[in-house]
Design a protein around this motif. Structure first.
Motif, mmCIF file in Angstrom:
data_model
loop_
_atom_site.group_PDB
_atom_site.id
_atom_site.type_symbol
_atom_site.label_atom_id
_atom_site.label_comp_id
_atom_site.label_asym_id
_atom_site.label_seq_id
_atom_site.Cartn_x
_atom_site.Cartn_y
_atom_site.Cartn_z
ATOM 1 N N SER A 46 0.823 -1.202 0.000
ATOM 2 C CA SER A 46 0.000 0.000 0.000
ATOM 3 C C SER A 46 0.862 1.259 0.000
ATOM 4 O O SER A 46 0.471 2.289 -0.548
ATOM 5 C CB SER A 46 -0.939 -0.002 1.212
ATOM 6 N N LEU A 47 2.052 1.182 0.609
ATOM 7 C CA LEU A 47 2.955 2.332 0.566
ATOM 8 C C LEU A 47 3.376 2.628 -0.872
ATOM 9 O O LEU A 47 3.396 3.786 -1.302
ATOM 10 C CB LEU A 47 4.185 2.055 1.429
ATOM 11 N N ALA A 48 3.744 1.575 -1.608
ATOM 12 C CA ALA A 48 4.149 1.772 -3.000
ATOM 13 C C ALA A 48 2.995 2.340 -3.813
ATOM 14 O O ALA A 48 3.184 3.249 -4.635
ATOM 15 C CB ALA A 48 4.621 0.443 -3.591
ATOM 16 N N ALA A 79 14.848 12.934 -7.524
ATOM 17 C CA ALA A 79 15.704 11.822 -7.103
ATOM 18 C C ALA A 79 16.451 12.190 -5.825
ATOM 19 O O ALA A 79 16.652 11.354 -4.938
ATOM 20 C CB ALA A 79 16.686 11.462 -8.213
ATOM 21 N N ARG A 80 16.858 13.456 -5.725
ATOM 22 C CA ARG A 80 17.518 13.923 -4.503
ATOM 23 C C ARG A 80 16.535 13.902 -3.333
ATOM 24 O O ARG A 80 16.884 13.508 -2.209
ATOM 25 C CB ARG A 80 18.068 15.331 -4.726
ATOM 26 N N PHE A 81 15.284 14.326 -3.595
ATOM 27 C CA PHE A 81 14.263 14.254 -2.548
ATOM 28 C C PHE A 81 14.016 12.806 -2.130
ATOM 29 O O PHE A 81 13.738 12.527 -0.958
ATOM 30 C CB PHE A 81 12.963 14.896 -3.028
ATOM 31 N N PHE A 82 14.070 11.888 -3.094
ATOM 32 C CA PHE A 82 13.960 10.460 -2.778
ATOM 33 C C PHE A 82 15.033 10.073 -1.762
ATOM 34 O O PHE A 82 14.759 9.411 -0.747
ATOM 35 C CB PHE A 82 14.112 9.648 -4.066
ATOM 36 N N SER A 83 16.261 10.496 -2.018
ATOM 37 C CA SER A 83 17.361 10.178 -1.115
ATOM 38 C C SER A 83 17.161 10.822 0.257
ATOM 39 O O SER A 83 17.354 10.180 1.294
ATOM 40 C CB SER A 83 18.680 10.656 -1.738
ATOM 41 N N LEU A 84 16.733 12.088 0.274
ATOM 42 C CA LEU A 84 16.528 12.789 1.535
ATOM 43 C C LEU A 84 15.389 12.168 2.344
ATOM 44 O O LEU A 84 15.472 12.073 3.578
ATOM 45 C CB LEU A 84 16.236 14.272 1.264
ATOM 46 N N SER A 85 14.320 11.743 1.667
ATOM 47 C CA SER A 85 13.195 11.153 2.387
ATOM 48 C C SER A 85 13.569 9.795 2.980
ATOM 49 O O SER A 85 13.072 9.418 4.052
ATOM 50 C CB SER A 85 11.980 11.028 1.463
ATOM 51 N N ILE A 86 14.446 9.056 2.321
ATOM 52 C CA ILE A 86 14.925 7.801 2.904
ATOM 53 C C ILE A 86 15.820 8.091 4.108
ATOM 54 O O ILE A 86 15.783 7.372 5.114
ATOM 55 C CB ILE A 86 15.667 6.964 1.846
ATOM 56 N N LEU A 87 16.591 9.166 4.019
ATOM 57 C CA LEU A 87 17.393 9.578 5.172
ATOM 58 C C LEU A 87 16.481 9.940 6.348
ATOM 59 O O LEU A 87 16.789 9.634 7.510
ATOM 60 C CB LEU A 87 18.271 10.763 4.792
ATOM 61 N N ALA A 137 1.714 9.016 10.842
ATOM 62 C CA ALA A 137 2.945 9.745 10.547
ATOM 63 C C ALA A 137 4.025 8.791 10.031
ATOM 64 O O ALA A 137 4.742 9.104 9.066
ATOM 65 C CB ALA A 137 3.431 10.474 11.799
ATOM 66 N N LEU A 138 4.135 7.612 10.660
ATOM 67 C CA LEU A 138 5.099 6.617 10.206
ATOM 68 C C LEU A 138 4.794 6.182 8.779
ATOM 69 O O LEU A 138 5.703 6.037 7.947
ATOM 70 C CB LEU A 138 5.068 5.410 11.153
ATOM 71 N N TYR A 139 3.510 6.003 8.474
ATOM 72 C CA TYR A 139 3.085 5.601 7.128
ATOM 73 C C TYR A 139 3.501 6.653 6.102
ATOM 74 O O TYR A 139 4.065 6.331 5.050
ATOM 75 C CB TYR A 139 1.576 5.403 7.124
ATOM 76 N N LEU A 140 3.217 7.916 6.383
ATOM 77 C CA LEU A 140 3.497 8.983 5.415
ATOM 78 C C LEU A 140 4.995 9.150 5.183
ATOM 79 O O LEU A 140 5.442 9.300 4.039
ATOM 80 C CB LEU A 140 2.880 10.294 5.898
ATOM 81 N N VAL A 141 5.780 9.121 6.252
ATOM 82 C CA VAL A 141 7.231 9.256 6.091
ATOM 83 C C VAL A 141 7.781 8.091 5.275
ATOM 84 O O VAL A 141 8.655 8.268 4.417
ATOM 85 C CB VAL A 141 7.913 9.333 7.470
ATOM 86 N N THR A 142 7.249 6.907 5.522
ATOM 87 C CA THR A 142 7.725 5.723 4.803
ATOM 88 C C THR A 142 7.316 5.754 3.337
ATOM 89 O O THR A 142 8.027 5.226 2.474
ATOM 90 C CB THR A 142 7.179 4.447 5.473
ATOM 91 N N ALA A 143 6.184 6.384 3.022
ATOM 92 C CA ALA A 143 5.689 6.424 1.644
ATOM 93 C C ALA A 143 6.348 7.508 0.809
ATOM 94 O O ALA A 143 6.301 7.447 -0.426
ATOM 95 C CB ALA A 143 4.173 6.633 1.645
ATOM 96 N N LEU A 144 6.946 8.522 1.432
ATOM 97 C CA LEU A 144 7.510 9.651 0.685
ATOM 98 C C LEU A 144 8.512 9.232 -0.395
ATOM 99 O O LEU A 144 8.469 9.759 -1.516
ATOM 100 C CB LEU A 144 8.158 10.644 1.640
ATOM 101 N N PHE A 146 8.587 6.628 -2.246
ATOM 102 C CA PHE A 146 7.841 6.138 -3.403
ATOM 103 C C PHE A 146 7.233 7.297 -4.190
ATOM 104 O O PHE A 146 7.168 7.256 -5.424
ATOM 105 C CB PHE A 146 6.736 5.176 -2.951
ATOM 106 N N PHE A 147 6.769 8.306 -3.488
ATOM 107 C CA PHE A 147 6.179 9.462 -4.166
ATOM 108 C C PHE A 147 7.213 10.173 -5.030
ATOM 109 O O PHE A 147 6.964 10.455 -6.211
ATOM 110 C CB PHE A 147 5.600 10.427 -3.128
ATOM 111 N N PHE A 148 8.390 10.455 -4.477
ATOM 112 C CA PHE A 148 9.404 11.176 -5.251
ATOM 113 C C PHE A 148 9.971 10.317 -6.380
ATOM 114 O O PHE A 148 10.240 10.816 -7.476
ATOM 115 C CB PHE A 148 10.519 11.649 -4.320
ATOM 116 N N SER A 149 10.138 9.039 -6.132
ATOM 117 C CA SER A 149 10.558 8.144 -7.209
ATOM 118 C C SER A 149 9.495 8.086 -8.300
ATOM 119 O O SER A 149 9.813 8.124 -9.501
ATOM 120 C CB SER A 149 10.812 6.745 -6.652
ATOM 121 N N GLY A 150 8.226 8.014 -7.879
ATOM 122 C CA GLY A 150 7.143 7.982 -8.857
ATOM 123 C C GLY A 150 7.089 9.247 -9.699
ATOM 124 O O GLY A 150 6.823 9.188 -10.907
ATOM 125 N N LEU A 151 7.336 10.402 -9.086
ATOM 126 C CA LEU A 151 7.377 11.648 -9.851
ATOM 127 C C LEU A 151 8.443 11.577 -10.934
ATOM 128 O O LEU A 151 8.196 11.931 -12.103
ATOM 129 C CB LEU A 151 7.674 12.827 -8.920
#
Length: 807
Positions: A46-48, A79-87, A137-144, A146-151
């Motif tokens: 569901s996160l993906a 892609a940079r936001f993807f990296s930052l959100s995983i951080l 909150a945990l769900y949204l942070v974990t999904a971010l 996927f959102f930036f990669s999807g963009l």
């Protein structure tokens, strides 16, 4: 055709970002399997969906925010936001280490009341309202991420439609490499440091998209990731200290591999005194013990080796009963874990013991890390160790054994590729029992211990009855015995009938050890469930009238723990107040199926119906939606069905994951490149031929594959890998062609490419869930047939008029 420098940058970035995205989804399944219930690993699905679907929707509805002239800059930014959100996701674990009480409040709902090694959480069935905010909150942070990669991926495919075959190739190639890379990442640095390795891949993707932009920022972020990764790998400042909502304050050791996290902790006194299976009449010394947990639900125990003093304790255990009948047995033990079964066999005088343990980390803990405590048990002169999957080992072995034993071998592991598996287990199927039968000596014993209160022992008896029927045994009950001690039951199936002397010996052991008889050949069937099952002979009428499904399971539907009848599962979709029996795993998948379906409909269809009515009213737009939805559903149904079929061939499930997903994704990428050669204007005729070939070829994989795989089991691993890759190549090539060709055919002006990609992504995630629902209710054959039917529906959408967008 040579690539322009700009396209070359985009392809490299696409490869790295796709690889990182798949690695992130896979590592989430591992982390969620430790933090929460094992089946909550499906949350990654569901996160993906949430991230990828929302990203595609943004690109489709807000095109002015994503101008084509800034494609490289935007791709690098997201892609940079993807990296930052995983951080940021990594930072959650740092916070959990610094504030364990906060972590406990968030995760305490996911406790397991049957085990007491750690601090407990809530006993409520419903999620307490105070926890919802933290979980959200945990769900949204974990999904971010996927959102930036999807963009990024949606922008690349929609803004470079002319190069979609090339870009889609690199997308699939990256995903395929990610399947292999995550295995090495987990093995080398573990789950939490692995998060930073994935963030590093995302940053490298950003640098590939726009090499000359934001160099200082990229270098700063690169240094941060490297320092954090090295620091955690050496200093352990963010590692998990919670398993299923319990705080683990004094871990002695923990380690990760590609499919598990193993941790050792001090055992508490009440665990040692009330161990499962120990005789209530035992008054001797209790060995010192250490607890070991695999992920969140696989518990085993390490015992201090003190020679004969240690062995007395194990002679009084229920699992030692078969050895009373078979002194000096040649023994095969499947899943010995910390060593309880091995010590019982040694205590009872087994002549030779073959120990087959799937998890090398368990062996490392027993032999090396705590070797001084256990006496390096797996190196005992009487024990021969094989690090392998038990069923695969048995199929390849040519030996016969007096005793084949599997005591409470857990099968609850994280799903592969984000697909929710609901604990399928190929150790406990009818074909598995046939394999064990063929490897028993003429009067050998198969013994399996399970917790009797979980109803699993009833299914073992049903499997035994069906096996004996197939072997032409006239009196099956003469071969079966079930004896229990409190919650643990020992199921025994003997290849020859139990003799009067053996039955008398069992009765003496039961009396002396204060065990309890459930089934014995000379005992008339009682009125309990076991008695009625045996009296019926495992009849269809008994199974039909029984409140839950305890029918024998087979390799096509190896869900040993799943006991809902298909009709009962369908009734769950109406949200009844009560069901036949409560199963949180099943309720979770029910809820997830409803939520994911609603998200697909609401997030992708309803907003577009309101804001882009012109697109929806055009001729052929409905079939266009159907076509791309079918591709997403069909691909996942076939992929997951094939993945499960190959597990028996490769043994450890991680090998099947690596080989099958890698082969399908890589060859699908090459299929996309081949589709580029099809001339403009010939897409429709090519698609008709490709989809028809795909439907016809899939029948060969559905019906001819099982006997082929059975014949390859004894081959060397490299030979099995090469044969499997060669076998999957034609199917992979065909699977990779319909999407890029469909984009070219149905999107002449490119205005709704993002929408179609979003539908395909969302229905792929939904397809992973549907594949599991189908498999656990009707089996993998019907799952594969459903995938074939979905591709046939995609073919129909192309054959009917109105398929092409008017320009």
């Amino acid at each position: 055709m040579s690539e322009t420098p700009a396209l070359s940058h985009l392809c490299r970035g696409m490869f790295l970002l796709s690889m990182a995205t798949l690695m992130y989804e896979l590592i989430l399944t591992r982390i969620f399997s430790v933090l929460m219930w094992y089946h909550f690993a499906s949350l990654a699905i569901s996160l993906a969906l949430f991230g990828l679907g929302a990203a595609a929707l943004c690109v489709q509805l807000l095109p002015h925010y994503f101008p084509e002239g800034r494609l490289e800059e935007l791709a690098a930014r997201y892609a940079r936001f993807f990296s930052l959100s995983i951080l940021a996701f990594f930072a959650i674990f740092v916070l959990f280490r610094l504030q364990p009480q906060f972590a406990f409040k968030v995760l305490s709902f996911f406790h397991q009341p049957f085990y007491q090694p750690f601090q407990q959480g809530f006993h409520d069935r419903a999620i307490p309202g105070a926890l919802l905010l933290g979980l959200a909150a945990l769900y949204l942070v974990t999904a971010l991420p996927f959102f930036f990669s999807g963009l990024t991926i949606t922008l690349l495919l929609s803004r470079r439609l002319a190069q979609i075959n090339r870009l889609y190739f690199w997308d699939l190639l990256g995903a395929g490499v990610g399947c292999l890379a995550i295995i090495f990442v987990l093995k080398l640095v573990g789950g939490i440091t692995g998060i930073l390795a994935i963030a590093l891949c995302g940053l490298l993707a950003a640098m590939a998209f726009a090499p000359r932009r934001r160099r200082l920022l990229n270098l700063t972020l690169l240094a941060t990731l490297l320092l954090a990764g090295v620091g955690n790998h050496l200093g352990d400042f963010a590692e998990i200290r919670f398993a299923r909502g319990r705080y683990e304050p004094h871990l002695l050791w923990s380690a990760w591999n590609s499919f598990s996290r193993v941790a050792v902790y001090p055992a508490q006194s009440q665990e040692m005194e009330h161990a499962w299976g120990i005789s209530r009449a035992y008054r001797g010394p209790i060995p010192d013990q250490l607890g070991m947990v695999v992920d969140d639900s696989g518990y085993t125990t390490l015992f201090r080796w003190e020679g004969e003093k240690t062995l007395d304790y194990f002679r009084a255990n229920l699992i030692a009963l078969p050895y009373a009948l078979k002194p000096e047995a040649d023994t095969l033990i499947i899943g010995p874990g910390g060593g309880r079964d091995l010590l019982a066999a040694l205590a009872m005088g087994a002549r030779h013991i073959t120990a087959v343990e799937l998890n090398g980390l368990i062996v490392q803990g027993v032999n090396n890390i705590f070797g001084g405590f256990t006496g390096e048990l797996y190196r005992h002169p009487k024990i021969r160790l094989a690090v392998d999957e038990g069923r695969s080992y048995v199929r390849q072995s040519k030996e016969l054994f007096d005793v084949i034993q599997a005591s409470a071998v857990f099968g609850r592991s994280a799903p592969a590729a984000g697909a929710f598996t609901l604990a399928e287990n190929n150790l406990y199927t009818l074909e598995a029992f046939e394999d064990y039968w063929e490897h028993l000596t003429p009067d050998g014993i198969l013994t399996i211990s399970r917790f009797i209160f979980e109803r699993e022992t009833l299914r073992l008896v049903s499997l035994g009855l069906e096996l004996l029927k197939r072997q032409g045994v006239a009196n099956p009950t003469a071969h079966l015995a079930v004896i229990k001690e409190r919650g643990l039951a020992n199921f025994m199936l003997k290849r020859s009938p139990f003799t009067e002397e053996e039955i008398a010996l069992l009765r003496r052991e039961v009396r002396d050890r204060e065990f309890e008889i459930v089934l014995l050949p000379d005992r008339p069937p009682g009125e309990d469930a076991f008695g009625r099952l045996v009296a019926s002979g495992g009849s269809a009428e008994f199974y039909r009238d029984f409140p839950f499904d305890i029918r024998p399971v087979d390799d096509d539907r190896p869900f040993f723990y799943y006991m809902y009848k298909p009709a009962d599962f369908l009734r769950l979709l109406t949200f009844p107040e009560k069901s036949n029996f409560e199963d949180r795993a099943v309720l979770t998948i029910r809820n997830l199926l409803v939520v994911v379906t609603a998200l697909v409909l609401l997030c992708l269809l309803l907003p577009l119906a309101v804001k882009r009515r012109d697109d929806l009213r055009e001729a052929g737009s409905g079939r266009r939606m159907l076509y791309f939805a079918c591709l997403g559903l069909g691909f996942m149904l076939i992929e997951i069905g094939l993945l499960r079929r190959f597990i028996l061939l490769f043994g450890p499930p991680i090998y099947a994951l690596a080989v099958i997903l890698f082969a399908l994704l890589i060859f699908s990428g090459f299929g996309s490149l081949l589709a580029e050669r099809i001339a403009q204007g010939r897409e429709r005729s090519a698609l008709i031929r490709i989809l028809l070939a795909l439907v016809l070829l899939s029948n060969l994989y559905i019906f001819a594959l099982p006997p082929l795989l059975a014949g390859w089991v004894a081959w060397p691993l490299l030979g099995r890998v090469l044969l499997s890759v060669a076998l999957l190549a034609p199917l992979g090539l065909l699977l990779g062609m319909p999407l890029p060709l469909g984009m070219r055919l149905l999107h002449r002006d490119g205005s709704t490419v993002a929408w179609s990609w979003g539908i395909n992504s969302a229905t792929s995630v939904l397809g992973a869930l549907l594949a599991t629902v189908l498999a656990m209710n009707v089996g993998f054959t019907w799952t594969l047939l459903a995938g074939e039917a979905v591709y046939a529906l995609a073919l129909l959408s192309i054959l009917l008029p109105g398929y092409e967008r008017k320009t």
